[in-house]
Design a protein around this motif. Structure first.
Motif, PDB file in Angstrom:
ATOM      1  N   ASP A 105       0.836  -1.213   0.000  1.00 22.17           N
ATOM      2  CA  ASP A 105       0.000   0.000   0.000  1.00 22.17           C
ATOM      3  C   ASP A 105       0.862   1.252   0.000  1.00 22.17           C
ATOM      4  N   ASN A 106       1.919   1.206   0.804  1.00 26.86           N
ATOM      5  CA  ASN A 106       2.820   2.356   0.892  1.00 26.86           C
ATOM      6  C   ASN A 106       3.496   2.621  -0.467  1.00 26.86           C
ATOM      7  N   ILE A 107       3.861   1.552  -1.150  1.00 24.42           N
ATOM      8  CA  ILE A 107       4.482   1.728  -2.470  1.00 24.42           C
ATOM      9  C   ILE A 107       3.489   2.421  -3.413  1.00 24.42           C
ATOM     10  N   LYS A 108       2.239   2.007  -3.350  1.00 25.50           N
ATOM     11  CA  LYS A 108       1.238   2.644  -4.221  1.00 25.50           C
ATOM     12  C   LYS A 108       1.134   4.141  -3.934  1.00 25.50           C
ATOM     13  N   GLN A 109       1.276   4.498  -2.670  1.00 22.77           N
ATOM     14  CA  GLN A 109       1.166   5.925  -2.323  1.00 22.77           C
ATOM     15  C   GLN A 109       2.411   6.722  -2.680  1.00 22.77           C
ATOM     16  N   THR A 110       3.554   6.097  -2.582  1.00 20.63           N
ATOM     17  CA  THR A 110       4.789   6.877  -2.724  1.00 20.63           C
ATOM     18  C   THR A 110       5.439   6.764  -4.102  1.00 20.63           C
ATOM     19  N   ASP A 111       5.053   5.755  -4.868  1.00 19.70           N
ATOM     20  CA  ASP A 111       5.806   5.522  -6.100  1.00 19.70           C
ATOM     21  C   ASP A 111       5.414   6.447  -7.256  1.00 19.70           C
ATOM     22  N   GLY A 112       4.326   7.192  -7.074  1.00 19.46           N
ATOM     23  CA  GLY A 112       3.962   8.180  -8.088  1.00 19.46           C
ATOM     24  C   GLY A 112       5.096   9.176  -8.287  1.00 19.46           C
ATOM     25  N   ASP A 113       5.680   9.636  -7.185  1.00 14.49           N
ATOM     26  CA  ASP A 113       6.798  10.585  -7.257  1.00 14.49           C
ATOM     27  C   ASP A 113       8.137   9.887  -7.492  1.00 14.49           C
ATOM     28  N   LEU A 114       8.283   8.709  -6.894  1.00 15.30           N
ATOM     29  CA  LEU A 114       9.599   8.069  -6.878  1.00 15.30           C
ATOM     30  C   LEU A 114       9.868   7.219  -8.130  1.00 15.30           C
ATOM     31  N   GLN A 115       8.829   6.502  -8.571  1.00 15.51           N
ATOM     32  CA  GLN A 115       8.961   5.638  -9.767  1.00 15.51           C
ATOM     33  C   GLN A 115      10.107   4.625  -9.615  1.00 15.51           C
ATOM     34  N   ALA A 116      10.213   4.042  -8.432  1.00 14.82           N
ATOM     35  CA  ALA A 116      11.306   3.093  -8.196  1.00 14.82           C
ATOM     36  C   ALA A 116      10.987   1.700  -8.712  1.00 14.82           C
ATOM     37  N   PHE A 117       9.732   1.296  -8.603  1.00 15.93           N
ATOM     38  CA  PHE A 117       9.361  -0.061  -9.011  1.00 15.93           C
ATOM     39  C   PHE A 117       8.940  -0.100 -10.480  1.00 15.93           C
ATOM     40  N   LEU A 118       9.457  -1.084 -11.206  1.00 16.03           N
ATOM     41  CA  LEU A 118       8.958  -1.331 -12.558  1.00 16.03           C
ATOM     42  C   LEU A 118       7.643  -2.082 -12.478  1.00 16.03           C
ATOM     43  N   ARG A 119       7.573  -3.006 -11.554  1.00 14.24           N
ATOM     44  CA  ARG A 119       6.332  -3.729 -11.300  1.00 14.24           C
ATOM     45  C   ARG A 119       6.374  -4.366  -9.913  1.00 14.24           C
TER      46      ARG A 119
ATOM     47  N   GLY B  25      12.032   4.366   2.160  1.00 14.93           N
ATOM     48  CA  GLY B  25      11.313   3.531   3.122  1.00 14.93           C
ATOM     49  C   GLY B  25      10.283   2.604   2.495  1.00 14.93           C
ATOM     50  N   GLN B  26      10.354   2.389   1.187  1.00 10.67           N
ATOM     51  CA  GLN B  26       9.408   1.451   0.550  1.00 10.67           C
ATOM     52  C   GLN B  26       9.719   0.015   0.939  1.00 10.67           C
ATOM     53  N   VAL B  27      11.009  -0.288   1.055  1.00 15.34           N
ATOM     54  CA  VAL B  27      11.458  -1.619   1.479  1.00 15.34           C
ATOM     55  C   VAL B  27      12.668  -1.422   2.397  1.00 15.34           C
ATOM     56  N   PRO B  28      12.843  -2.307   3.385  1.00 15.86           N
ATOM     57  CA  PRO B  28      14.013  -2.160   4.259  1.00 15.86           C
ATOM     58  C   PRO B  28      15.321  -2.534   3.575  1.00 15.86           C
ATOM     59  N   TYR B  29      15.225  -3.371   2.546  1.00 15.94           N
ATOM     60  CA  TYR B  29      16.446  -3.644   1.790  1.00 15.94           C
ATOM     61  C   TYR B  29      16.114  -4.024   0.364  1.00 15.94           C
ATOM     62  N   ALA B  30      17.111  -3.890  -0.495  1.00 20.39           N
ATOM     63  CA  ALA B  30      16.948  -4.282  -1.893  1.00 20.39           C
ATOM     64  C   ALA B  30      18.275  -4.848  -2.362  1.00 20.39           C
ATOM     65  N   LEU B  31      18.206  -5.673  -3.381  1.00 20.86           N
ATOM     66  CA  LEU B  31      19.446  -6.117  -4.012  1.00 20.86           C
ATOM     67  C   LEU B  31      19.708  -5.276  -5.240  1.00 20.86           C
ATOM     68  N   GLY B  32      20.984  -5.006  -5.465  1.00 19.66           N
ATOM     69  CA  GLY B  32      21.408  -4.329  -6.683  1.00 19.66           C
ATOM     70  C   GLY B  32      22.554  -5.119  -7.285  1.00 19.66           C
ATOM     71  N   SER B  33      23.104  -4.604  -8.382  1.00 19.83           N
ATOM     72  CA  SER B  33      24.320  -5.213  -8.932  1.00 19.83           C
ATOM     73  C   SER B  33      25.309  -4.091  -9.199  1.00 19.83           C
ATOM     74  N   ASP B  34      26.586  -4.432  -9.110  1.00 21.19           N
ATOM     75  CA  ASP B  34      27.638  -3.418  -9.201  1.00 21.19           C
ATOM     76  C   ASP B  34      28.738  -3.934 -10.120  1.00 21.19           C
ATOM     77  N   THR B  35      28.880  -3.279 -11.260  1.00 20.70           N
ATOM     78  CA  THR B  35      29.896  -3.647 -12.249  1.00 20.70           C
ATOM     79  C   THR B  35      31.005  -2.604 -12.262  1.00 20.70           C
ATOM     80  N   GLY B  36      30.588  -1.352 -11.992  1.00 18.28           N
ATOM     81  CA  GLY B  36      31.557  -0.249 -11.941  1.00 18.28           C
ATOM     82  C   GLY B  36      31.163   0.775 -10.884  1.00 18.28           C
ATOM     83  N   GLY B  37      30.226   0.392 -10.034  1.00 19.79           N
ATOM     84  CA  GLY B  37      29.784   1.326  -8.992  1.00 19.79           C
ATOM     85  C   GLY B  37      28.284   1.339  -8.753  1.00 19.79           C
ATOM     86  N   SER B  38      27.564   0.503  -9.453  1.00 21.51           N
ATOM     87  CA  SER B  38      26.102   0.602  -9.508  1.00 21.51           C
ATOM     88  C   SER B  38      25.345   0.272  -8.234  1.00 21.51           C
TER      89      SER B  38
END
Ligand code: GLN
Length: 447
Positions: A7-21, A138-151
């Motif tokens: 629910d929080n993602i639905k409220q906040t992602d309009g501005d943030l656009q962090a989630f693709l889906r 604050g949408q999620v307490p953690y996320a995974l990313g990948s780093d090839t040169g700093g990402s």
């Protein structure tokens, strides 16, 4: 918690656009079955999280933010996903990124532009910009990313959170879309050092499905937390405060280093003389490997195929022309050139030689020191649209993160304060290979 987070993602992602889906149904289903089993033994059990969209999730669309993989549903889970599922973690969905992890602002995504959690007119960094913004907001307490040169480290710096690129070989790359196979690593983005260590505990370890995965013991990464930095030997490379480093960044990071010294660490200035060749060596190495890895996207096997192709040749050319964005095409061309018979010795081979010099630079320093500390990035987050038209300027933003990937070392970014206009500034800690525990120890003392 899962429902409230969605629910929080639905409220906040309009501005943030962090989630693709978001994957609401699967997330709620997973939460329900954990609830019913009452199985909360693992620290991550029932805790929501998000995954960068280049990490394969079985049956769930995974695109690497590229048009060419629109609609693609992997038939297996990445090893990190499997490990997090075993720990009863709950994925809320897939996070935006630069297309195939090529970029530093998440603006090369085919789908949308993510904004910085602290200022929606600024970039979130990249390529794991969705991961950085989602955690910071604050949408999620953690996320995974990948780093090839700093990402992982650069979006962590731009959003004021903690991001770790583990030692090459520490975390399995199986199921991660390959960008540059000798540089890529998956790692956690979190709001605290302890959270970061807990997530690394869950995802680290040998995997027979990744031939570069290293079969060494996985320590408990929380083991050194609370031990402080008394007696720790810290090296500060003078090149990390040279030309192009924003004075505000330099000042905050220097203040951070003084704080470590006040806590009992000894601090010396050192030299990593080949730092300035890192960007050139990286962009040749990375493009070469990427141009080879991206051959698989041919319009036949995965995702998008140009609808009006009339013969096989056109399936390839049209699918790729329409399916890949400009930054990806630029790198495929650069890499193909660097690997070609006439150019190989002057470019690819030279880059490999420079890589060895950079490794030697680090080895010399780590003979005498426990940790290297400096800024994560030359500047704080810049405005959306400001650098995307100038690839060279964008590439120079990676000057302080790239050497760590070239040498396969672990590196962490942690917040060191804010610029006058309120943007976070990242301090980077670089450790010896497989010594993430010392990085966490120092980072937590700093926190
Ligand atoms: N910004 C760098 C690049 O564009 C790093 C990317 C990454 O680490 N995936 O290549």
């Amino acid at each position: 918690l899962t429902k409230a987070s969605l629910d929080n993602i639905k409220q906040t992602d309009g501005d943030l656009q962090a989630f693709l889906r978001t994957t609401d149904d699967q997330a709620l289903q997973a939460a329900k079955s954990i609830d019913q089993a009452g199985d909360f033994n693992d620290v991550l059990a029932g805790i929501p999280m998000g995954l960068k969209d280049n990490i394969s999730t079985e049956g769930q669309e995974t695109t690497g933010a590229s048009h060419i993989l629109e609609g693609f549903k992997p038939v297996y889970n990445a090893t990190v996903v499997k490990k997090l599922q075993d720990a009863k973690a709950i994925s809320l969905g897939k996070l935006n990124m630069d297309e195939f992890a090529m970029g530093g602002s998440t603006e090369t995504s085919y789908y949308k532009k993510t904004t910085n959690a602290w200022d929606h007119n600024k970039v979130p960094g990249g390529s794991s910009g969705g991961s950085g913004a989602a955690v910071a907001a604050g949408q999620v307490p953690y996320a995974l990313g990948s780093d090839t040169g700093g990402s992982i480290r650069q979006p962590a710096a731009f959003n004021g959170i903690v991001g770790l690129k583990p030692t090459y070989g520490r975390v399995s790359r199986f199921g991660l879309f390959a960008m540059a196979s000798s540089l890529d690593q998956i790692g956690p983005l979190t709001r605290s050092v302890k959270d970061n260590a807990l997530v690394l505990n869950a995802i680290a370890g040998f995997d027979k499905w990744d031939s570069t995965s290293v079969d060494t013991e996985v320590p408990d990464y929380t083991k050194n937390l609370g031990k402080g930095v008394k007696g720790m030997k810290i090296a500060v490379p003078k090149e990390y405060f040279g030309e192009g480093i924003d004075p505000e960044v330099a000042a905050k990071v220097r203040a951070g280093i003084a704080q470590l010294e006040a806590l009992g660490a000894t601090v010396d200035e050192v030299s990593l003389p080949h730092t300035r060749y890192g960007v050139a060596a990286y962009y040749i190495t990375m493009s070469s490997e990427a141009s080879s890895n991206l051959q698989r996207y041919d319009g036949i096997r995965y995702g998008f195929r140009a609808p009006d192709a009339k013969n096989l040749e056109e399936v390839y050319t049209k699918s790729r022309s329409e399916g890949f964005g400009n930054e990806v095409k630029r790198r495929i061309m650069l890499g193909t050139f660097a690997l070609s018979a006439g150019a190989y010795d002057d470019f690819f081979k030279k880059a490999a030689q420079i890589r060895t010099l950079i490794i030697d630079d680090f080895n010399k320093v780590f003979d005498q020191y426990d940790l290297i500390v400096g800024p994560t990035t030359p500047t704080p987050a810049y405005g959306l649209g400001e650098e995307i038209g100038d690839p060279k300027a964008m590439y120079m933003g990676d000057v302080l993160t790239i050497p760590v990937n070239l040498a396969g070392l672990p590196g962490l970014s942690i917040n060191a304060g804010f610029s006058k206009d309120g943007m976070p500034i990242g301090l980077q800690m670089i450790g010896k290979a497989f010594d993430e525990a010392t990085i966490y120890q120092a980072a937590q003392a700093f926190e």
